[in-house]
Design an enzyme around this catalytic site. Structure first.
Site, PDB file in Angstrom:
ATOM      1  N   LYS A 186      -7.386  -4.808   0.315  1.00 19.35           N
ATOM      2  CA  LYS A 186      -7.118  -4.655   1.736  1.00 19.35           C
ATOM      3  C   LYS A 186      -8.377  -4.941   2.583  1.00 19.35           C
ATOM      4  O   LYS A 186      -9.480  -5.031   2.044  1.00 19.35           O
ATOM      5  CB  LYS A 186      -6.606  -3.239   2.014  1.00 19.35           C
ATOM      6  CG  LYS A 186      -5.257  -2.936   1.335  1.00 19.35           C
ATOM      7  CD  LYS A 186      -4.172  -3.920   1.724  1.00 19.35           C
ATOM      8  CE  LYS A 186      -2.759  -3.400   1.515  1.00 19.35           C
ATOM      9  NZ  LYS A 186      -2.279  -3.437   0.123  1.00 19.35           N
TER      10      LYS A 186
HETATM   11  C1  LIG Z   1      -0.902  -2.451  -0.090  1.00 18.69           C
HETATM   12  C2  LIG Z   1       0.326  -2.086   0.643  1.00 18.69           C
HETATM   13  C3  LIG Z   1       0.965  -0.850   0.477  1.00 18.69           C
HETATM   14  C4  LIG Z   1       0.576   0.147  -0.569  1.00 18.69           C
HETATM   15  O1  LIG Z   1      -0.736   0.453  -0.645  1.00 18.69           O
HETATM   16  P1  LIG Z   1      -1.427   0.912  -2.039  1.00 18.69           P
HETATM   17  O2  LIG Z   1      -2.693   1.518  -1.545  1.00 18.69           O
HETATM   18  O3  LIG Z   1      -1.658  -0.325  -2.851  1.00 18.69           O
HETATM   19  O4  LIG Z   1      -0.530   1.893  -2.680  1.00 18.69           O
HETATM   20  C5  LIG Z   1       2.051  -0.572   1.264  1.00 18.69           C
HETATM   21  N1  LIG Z   1       2.518  -1.451   2.157  1.00 18.69           N
HETATM   22  C6  LIG Z   1       1.948  -2.652   2.335  1.00 18.69           C
HETATM   23  C7  LIG Z   1       2.487  -3.576   3.366  1.00 18.69           C
HETATM   24  C8  LIG Z   1       0.855  -3.026   1.569  1.00 18.69           C
HETATM   25  O5  LIG Z   1       0.319  -4.242   1.725  1.00 18.69           O
END
Ligand SMILES: *Cc1c(COP(=O)(O)O)cnc(C)c1O
Length: 397
Positions: A186
């Site tokens: 992210k």
């Molecule tokens: C990455 C992501 C999640 C979940 O996050 P994690 O930290 O990987 O559990 C949820 N929604 C979206 C749109 C994402 O890109």
């Protein structure tokens, strides 16, 4: 998008603070911590940054979504409206509570189409969950109006959109609840982590208790805490929070870099007459983590995506065929493949997705290519990439 590209001394210093005290837990151990409360500090910093009264950190973005829903009282048989284009975490968090994911079409914003949302509302609907995929948003004003009129909650999945805004407000802070992820890929990362933000005191109180086994966090003696309701463990550790603190301090720097690289690519691709760009609603500002554009047809988009890859233009995605992000490849959901028995409410309530018409979603996503914007590109690299992309896209028919 990925904050891991620029990872260094600031992160190291924050982690060292935690290692020096040896307290890896976010609660308690007051005497041993040398004053280090990394999770609390990151919550305060995020609260200021997101102009949101309350922030609670969790072990992941998926945990954040689950806790956000639970904190608002979503449970067995409740329906949650979510888009066909998202990440599997959307329906995982809903199903974890015995609630029912109701998939709804996207439009040219690449997330929830407000008119499709209106049609999907039933007496069981509790929540509308737009997902700000690839850094941009739905028409949130229209969704907010629908939620106000029908007494529904608006929960923003801003996991991919930290740093973006809508009508001057940070994405994530517009709905009743907003969620972020700080997983490894992210915009800012802490390895694994997430956050729920809200201005609602009750949801916040529920969220911090629910994510720590239902402990009420009143008083200094953890052993003496009461349990007002059943909970779970979705806690973040101090190590992760420490990394997040360093990365949050660099968010503006990351967004500025993304915007610079995005703008160079976008200006170049604007010379290709066949290309149009994803719609960003009025007064919306992306976080520039991806550049998403439409080709004239599905066949051309598939050819273009292949040609980009074959010519070394990496990190471009054709989501239509992707099994993490688009409904067409979610057989585990549509065929209800759980390890154990699913709750009866879910078995009875899940729509028969083999019969659902998502041609509007297919129309948009079948023609979409999204290019990841990297932080580490030099200006020359972006210019060369832009030139190559224009050449390839002009040739593809
Ligand atoms: C990455 C992501 C999640 C979940 O996050 P994690 O930290 O990987 O559990 C949820 N929604 C979206 C749109 C994402 O890109």
């Amino acid at each position: 998008m990925p904050g891991f590209e620029l990872f260094g001394d600031k992160e190291r210093k924050q982690v060292q603070d935690v290692l020096d005290s040896g307290v890896l837990m976010r609660y308690g151990f007051d005497g041993m911590r040398n004053g280090h409360w990394k999770a609390k500090e990151l919550e305060a910093a995020l609260s200021a940054k997101m102009k949101s009264k309350h922030v609670h950190l969790l072990s992941s973005g998926t945990a954040a979504l689950t806790v956000a829903l639970a904190s608002a009282g979503v449970g067995a048989g409740d329906e949650v409206i979510m888009p066909t284009f998202t990440f599997v975490a959307s329906f995982e968090s809903i199903l974890a509570l015995g609630a029912i994911p109701v998939l709804v079409d996207i439009d040219d914003t690449l997330t929830l189409d407000p008119s499709a949302v209106e049609k999907a509302i039933t007496s069981k609907t509790k929540v509308v969950m737009p997902v700000h995929m690839c850094g941009s948003m739905a028409n949130l004003e229209a969704l907010q109006q629908i939620c106000d009129q029908q007494d529904l909650l608006l929960l923003e999945d801003a996991c991919q959109a930290i740093g973006g805004s809508y009508k001057g407000k940070p994405l994530g802070s517009i709905g009743d609840l907003g969620c972020f992820s700080f997983d490894y890929v992210k915009t800012i990362t802490c390895g694994e982590g997430g956050a729920v933000i809200t201005n609602n005191e009750t949801y916040y109180q529920n969220a911090h208790k629910y994510s720590d086994h239902g402990h009420d966090h009143i008083g200094n003696d953890r052993g003496a805490e009461e349990h007002p309701f059943l909970g779970y463990n979705f806690r973040i550790s101090e190590l992760n929070a420490a990394v997040g603190l360093a990365q949050l301090n660099r968010l503006d720097e990351f967004i500025a870099l993304q915007k610079k690289n995005y703008t160079i690519l976008r200006e170049a691709l604007s010379q290709v007459p066949e290309i149009t760009f994803r719609t960003v609603p009025d007064e919306g500002e992306e976080n520039y983590s991806f550049l998403s554009f439409f080709l004239p047809s599905e066949a051309i988009a598939q050819k273009a995506h292949k040609a980009l890859g074959e010519n070394g233009v990496d990190a471009c995605f054709y989501w239509y065929n992707n099994n993490w992000h688009y409904y067409r490849k979610w057989e585990h959901l549509t065929q209800k493949k759980a390890l154990g028995k699913l709750p009866q409410e879910v078995i009875n309530g899940l729509p028969d997705y083999s019969k659902t018409d998502f041609s509007a979603s297919d129309h948009w996503l079948g023609r979409t290519i999204s290019c990841l914007i990297k932080l580490s590109w030099t200006e020359t690299e972006v210019q060369e990439r832009a030139k190559k992309m224009v050449e390839i896209l002009k040739k593809t028919r």
